[in-house]
Design a protein around this motif. Structure first.
Motif, mmCIF file in Angstrom:
data_model
loop_
_atom_site.group_PDB
_atom_site.id
_atom_site.type_symbol
_atom_site.label_atom_id
_atom_site.label_comp_id
_atom_site.label_asym_id
_atom_site.label_seq_id
_atom_site.Cartn_x
_atom_site.Cartn_y
_atom_site.Cartn_z
ATOM 1 N N LEU B 67 0.843 -1.202 0.000
ATOM 2 C CA LEU B 67 0.000 0.000 0.000
ATOM 3 C C LEU B 67 0.878 1.251 0.000
ATOM 4 O O LEU B 67 0.679 2.180 -0.784
ATOM 5 C CB LEU B 67 -0.898 -0.012 1.238
ATOM 6 C CG LEU B 67 -1.733 1.255 1.461
ATOM 7 C CD1 LEU B 67 -2.816 1.376 0.405
ATOM 8 C CD2 LEU B 67 -2.329 1.273 2.855
ATOM 9 N N GLU B 68 1.911 1.232 0.867
ATOM 10 C CA GLU B 68 2.807 2.382 0.947
ATOM 11 C C GLU B 68 3.581 2.543 -0.358
ATOM 12 O O GLU B 68 3.751 3.643 -0.878
ATOM 13 C CB GLU B 68 3.765 2.199 2.129
ATOM 14 C CG GLU B 68 4.439 3.480 2.530
ATOM 15 C CD GLU B 68 5.256 3.338 3.810
ATOM 16 O OE1 GLU B 68 5.255 2.235 4.394
ATOM 17 O OE2 GLU B 68 5.885 4.330 4.209
ATOM 18 N N THR B 71 1.346 4.021 -2.979
ATOM 19 C CA THR B 71 1.042 5.430 -2.703
ATOM 20 C C THR B 71 2.193 6.309 -3.188
ATOM 21 O O THR B 71 1.989 7.342 -3.824
ATOM 22 C CB THR B 71 0.805 5.649 -1.197
ATOM 23 O OG1 THR B 71 -0.240 4.776 -0.767
ATOM 24 C CG2 THR B 71 0.401 7.082 -0.926
ATOM 25 N N SER B 75 1.898 8.822 -6.402
ATOM 26 C CA SER B 75 2.219 10.224 -6.147
ATOM 27 C C SER B 75 3.346 10.682 -7.057
ATOM 28 O O SER B 75 3.301 11.766 -7.646
ATOM 29 C CB SER B 75 2.638 10.429 -4.693
ATOM 30 O OG SER B 75 1.682 9.887 -3.824
ATOM 31 N N MET B 109 11.659 9.959 -3.971
ATOM 32 C CA MET B 109 10.553 9.019 -3.836
ATOM 33 C C MET B 109 10.921 7.642 -4.383
ATOM 34 O O MET B 109 10.516 6.622 -3.821
ATOM 35 C CB MET B 109 9.311 9.581 -4.541
ATOM 36 C CG MET B 109 8.767 10.814 -3.845
ATOM 37 S SD MET B 109 7.571 11.699 -4.834
ATOM 38 C CE MET B 109 6.049 11.004 -4.215
#
Lengths: 147, 122
Positions: B67-68, B71, B75, B109
């Motif tokens: 999930l992380e 995300t 993003s 990221m």
């Protein structure tokens, strides 16, 4: 507003203040947007997957994310009432990072899980600590320029 | 995630970021070079998305939270698009700097995604 400003700067180029302050302000807004995105994404993950572990930290993360979004919007609009909104949200951020940062150092048990503001935003390269200061500096500069 | 692809992506995003910031500070408006570099960063992110979907089928599984991971990935995919849209609307040197900020943001990221994929419990 933007077009008017740059026109005004263009016609009086060389005689008045140059445009870089407004220009750098644009970069500031972009960085704010990036931080808003990061904080939103992070708190989304935390709340969806493990909210029960640390409700206080994760609620703070979510609150911080919302405030960053509002601050970003307020900086973009940056006129009249929005200026006040920008001051309030940026002030709130600075207070948040200082209070939560200090508390997380003094009493780590209070914030066992990371929030954006734990340890003065260390998890985010201290950007949460630096950004409000830059934001306030820019707001006061652009306020003087307009007044 | 495939390790060499991650390093390639990290390198491209960092170089594109530094290039755009340097050219922006030097007074260049967004041009084919800086927009192209941003587009390349975006293309690699889309390839990473495809790779991340396919990798578990070949036994290359994420050790951290999927999930992380997603995300971050979603993003990251939005960031160059937003910066490029800004550059199209406002054609000033600062838009070039913003393209650079986007590139460096994506680099951070991507590295974080690599940590989530490989290092359990971070």
């Amino acid at each position: 507003m933007t077009a008017q400003e740059s026109n005004a700067a263009g016609t009086t180029a060389g005689t008045t203040r140059p445009t870089p302050v407004t220009g750098i302000g644009r970069v500031l807004i972009a960085v704010y947007g990036l931080l808003a995105l990061a904080a939103t994404g992070r708190s989304f993950v935390q709340i969806v997957s493990k909210f029960a572990e640390a409700p206080l930290s994760y609620s703070l993360s979510a609150l911080a994310a919302v405030v960053y979004i509002v601050a970003t919007v307020a900086l973009i609009r940056s006129g009249g009432r929005w200026r006040r909104v920008a001051w309030i949200t940026i002030g709130f951020e600075l207070a948040g990072v200082l209070v939560v940062g200090t508390l997380s150092l003094l009493d780590p048990a209070l914030f066992p899980h990371d929030s954006v503001w734990s340890l003065y935003g260390r998890g985010y390269l201290f950007i949460p600590l630096v950004l409000p200061v830059l934001g306030m500096w820019w707001l006061s500069r652009s306020g003087k320029a307009r007044a | 995630m495939i390790e060499w692809f991650m390093w390639l992506q990290l390198g491209v995003a960092t170089l594109a970021g530094l290039l755009c910031i340097a050219l922006g500070l030097a007074g260049r408006k967004p041009n084919d070079l800086t927009m192209g570099a941003t587009a390349l960063v975006e293309l690699l992110l889309i390839m990473q998305l495809v790779g991340a979907i396919v990798a578990p089928l070949t036994g290359n599984n994420a050790t951290g939270s999927l999930l992380e991971f997603y995300t971050y990935l979603i993003s990251a995919i939005l960031v160059p698009v937003a910066a490029a849209a800004w550059a199209l609307i406002e054609r000033s040197r600062w838009s070039t700097v913003i393209l650079g900020v986007a590139g460096l943001g994506v680099a951070v990221m991507v590295y974080r995604m690599w940590q989530i994929w490989t290092v359990q419990g971070l």
